[in-house]
Design a protein around this motif. Structure first.
Motif, PDB file in Angstrom:
ATOM      1  N   CYS A 110      29.109  19.682  60.412  1.00 52.81           N
ATOM      2  CA  CYS A 110      29.197  19.819  58.534  1.00 52.81           C
ATOM      3  C   CYS A 110      27.977  19.111  58.186  1.00 52.81           C
ATOM      4  CB  CYS A 110      30.107  19.717  57.915  1.00 52.81           C
ATOM      5  SG  CYS A 110      30.371  19.960  56.213  1.00 52.81           S
ATOM      6  N   SER A 112      26.695  19.970  54.821  1.00 51.33           N
ATOM      7  CA  SER A 112      26.667  19.872  53.268  1.00 51.33           C
ATOM      8  C   SER A 112      27.895  20.368  52.761  1.00 51.33           C
ATOM      9  CB  SER A 112      25.642  21.309  53.144  1.00 51.33           C
ATOM     10  OG  SER A 112      26.342  22.569  53.458  1.00 51.33           O
ATOM     11  N   ALA A 113      27.820  20.003  51.313  1.00 50.11           N
ATOM     12  CA  ALA A 113      29.439  20.120  50.380  1.00 50.11           C
ATOM     13  C   ALA A 113      29.488  21.953  50.724  1.00 50.11           C
ATOM     14  CB  ALA A 113      29.164  19.686  49.257  1.00 50.11           C
ATOM     15  N   ASN A 114      28.506  22.803  50.555  1.00 51.48           N
ATOM     16  CA  ASN A 114      28.832  24.204  50.468  1.00 51.48           C
ATOM     17  C   ASN A 114      29.436  24.352  51.797  1.00 51.48           C
ATOM     18  OD1 ASN A 114      28.120  25.383  48.150  1.00 51.48           O
ATOM     19  ND2 ASN A 114      25.994  25.128  48.578  1.00 51.48           N
ATOM     20  N   PRO A 129      31.723  16.336  58.483  1.00 46.23           N
ATOM     21  CA  PRO A 129      30.571  16.081  58.039  1.00 46.23           C
ATOM     22  C   PRO A 129      30.153  14.971  58.968  1.00 46.23           C
ATOM     23  CG  PRO A 129      32.103  15.219  56.178  1.00 46.23           C
ATOM     24  CD  PRO A 129      32.878  15.824  57.257  1.00 46.23           C
ATOM     25  N   LEU A 134      22.960  12.843  59.327  1.00 51.47           N
ATOM     26  CA  LEU A 134      22.159  13.201  58.094  1.00 51.47           C
ATOM     27  C   LEU A 134      21.206  11.916  57.625  1.00 51.47           C
ATOM     28  CD1 LEU A 134      25.293  14.851  56.007  1.00 51.47           C
ATOM     29  CD2 LEU A 134      22.717  15.635  56.194  1.00 51.47           C
ATOM     30  N   HIS A 139      18.411  12.008  54.763  1.00 47.39           N
ATOM     31  CA  HIS A 139      19.546  12.104  53.585  1.00 47.39           C
ATOM     32  C   HIS A 139      20.554  10.901  53.517  1.00 47.39           C
ATOM     33  CE1 HIS A 139      17.776  16.156  53.400  1.00 47.39           C
ATOM     34  NE2 HIS A 139      17.958  16.158  54.700  1.00 47.39           N
ATOM     35  N   GLY A 141      24.077  10.693  54.029  1.00 45.62           N
ATOM     36  CA  GLY A 141      25.177  11.298  54.626  1.00 45.62           C
ATOM     37  C   GLY A 141      26.559  11.084  53.862  1.00 45.62           C
ATOM     38  N   ILE A 144      27.387  12.981  50.906  1.00 53.51           N
ATOM     39  CA  ILE A 144      27.777  14.255  50.997  1.00 53.51           C
ATOM     40  C   ILE A 144      29.422  14.195  51.317  1.00 53.51           C
ATOM     41  CG2 ILE A 144      27.845  16.321  52.821  1.00 53.51           C
ATOM     42  CD1 ILE A 144      25.359  15.951  51.653  1.00 53.51           C
ATOM     43  N   ASP A 147      30.854  13.987  47.934  1.00 55.29           N
ATOM     44  CA  ASP A 147      30.757  15.262  47.344  1.00 55.29           C
ATOM     45  C   ASP A 147      32.102  16.157  47.697  1.00 55.29           C
ATOM     46  OD1 ASP A 147      28.664  14.619  45.706  1.00 55.29           O
ATOM     47  OD2 ASP A 147      27.146  15.859  46.822  1.00 55.29           O
ATOM     48  N   ILE A 148      32.014  16.069  49.023  1.00 61.30           N
ATOM     49  CA  ILE A 148      33.098  17.016  49.704  1.00 61.30           C
ATOM     50  C   ILE A 148      34.435  16.442  49.107  1.00 61.30           C
ATOM     51  CG2 ILE A 148      34.190  17.657  51.892  1.00 61.30           C
ATOM     52  CD1 ILE A 148      31.454  17.269  53.276  1.00 61.30           C
TER      53      ILE A 148
END
Ligand code: E4P
Length: 222
Positions: A110, A112-114, A129, A134, A139, A141, A144, A147-148
């Motif tokens: 995983c 991304s949060a989407n 994640p 990431l 990015h 990591g 994310i 966010d999740i």
């Protein structure tokens, strides 16, 4: 936040469990291949017997039918096994069927949060994640993971956030602060978490002070 060990090495699992701080294990095809286990099923069963908590074992099929066939087989290997599937369209479709059958799924890879949101809607028990990978790609990591965790709390999803691809001890602290339910860590990181130079210096000084008073020859002969 709980800690799992990210390994397929029996000795590492045994030690982590012995310390009383490890409540599950995650494996992946790379980790299993690294140990050179001749029999995947036997290796997974061995690990499942070493730890009371969830043990993730990954399937190799990429199509929905193949994933479901493999997952049903792997799920029967031990009561605490969790089937790991990649987050793809096929992985989500397989998860939505398998989770309704009561099979625990860890949706992996995983980024991304989407993707995590979809994992929760499909009924995954865990979503993983990959923080370090990431970070490697430039990015943040851990952002994310945060966010999740926020989305899951806000939407009352029961899927657990399993921070994976952990590279160093600071990742663990930040994952806990970000709201991860679990961090799966390499054995090396577990050992690094234990170590602190001031602990070693403190132990040495306590022993030295004690011995100066209580282990002098004249005290010992009293
Ligand atoms: C998670 O379940 C994976 O096995 C793992 O954390 C991947 O970590 P890596 O990016 O260090 O390979």
């Amino acid at each position: 936040m709980r800690l799992f060990l990210d390994t397929a090495n029996f000795k590492e699992v045994r030690h982590g469990v012995e310390l009383g701080v490890i409540s599950g294990v995650t494996t992946n095809p790379t980790l299993v291949a690294k140990e050179g286990h001749p029999d995947f099923k036997a290796a997974v069963r061995e690990i499942c017997g070493l730890v009371d908590g969830p043990v993730s074992a990954e399937v190799l099929s990429l199509d929905r039918q193949g994933m479901m066939r493999e997952a049903r087989e792997v799920a029967g290997w031990a009561p605490n096994v969790v089937v790991k599937l990649p987050i793809t369209a096929d992985g989500l479709a397989a998860t939505s069927v398998l989770s309704r059958e009561g099979i625990k799924i860890n949706l992996t890879l995983c980024f991304s949060a989407n993707q995590a949101l979809l994992a929760a809607l499909a009924g995954a028990t865990f979503v993983s994640p990959f923080v370090g990978r990431l970070d490697d790609a430039g990015h943040d990591g851990m952002a994310i993971v945060a966010d999740i965790a926020q989305v899951f709390a806000r939407c009352h999803y029961t899927t657990q956030v399993l921070a994976a691809s952990i590279r160093h001890p600071l990742h663990c602290v930040v994952a806990a602060k970000a709201g991860a339910d679990v961090a799966t860590i390499p054995y090396k990181v577990l050992m690094q978490m234990i170590q602190h130079p001031l602990t070693d210096i403190g132990i040495a000084r306590f022993l030295e002070d004690w011995r100066k008073v209580y282990e002098r020859e004249e005290v010992k002969t009293l």
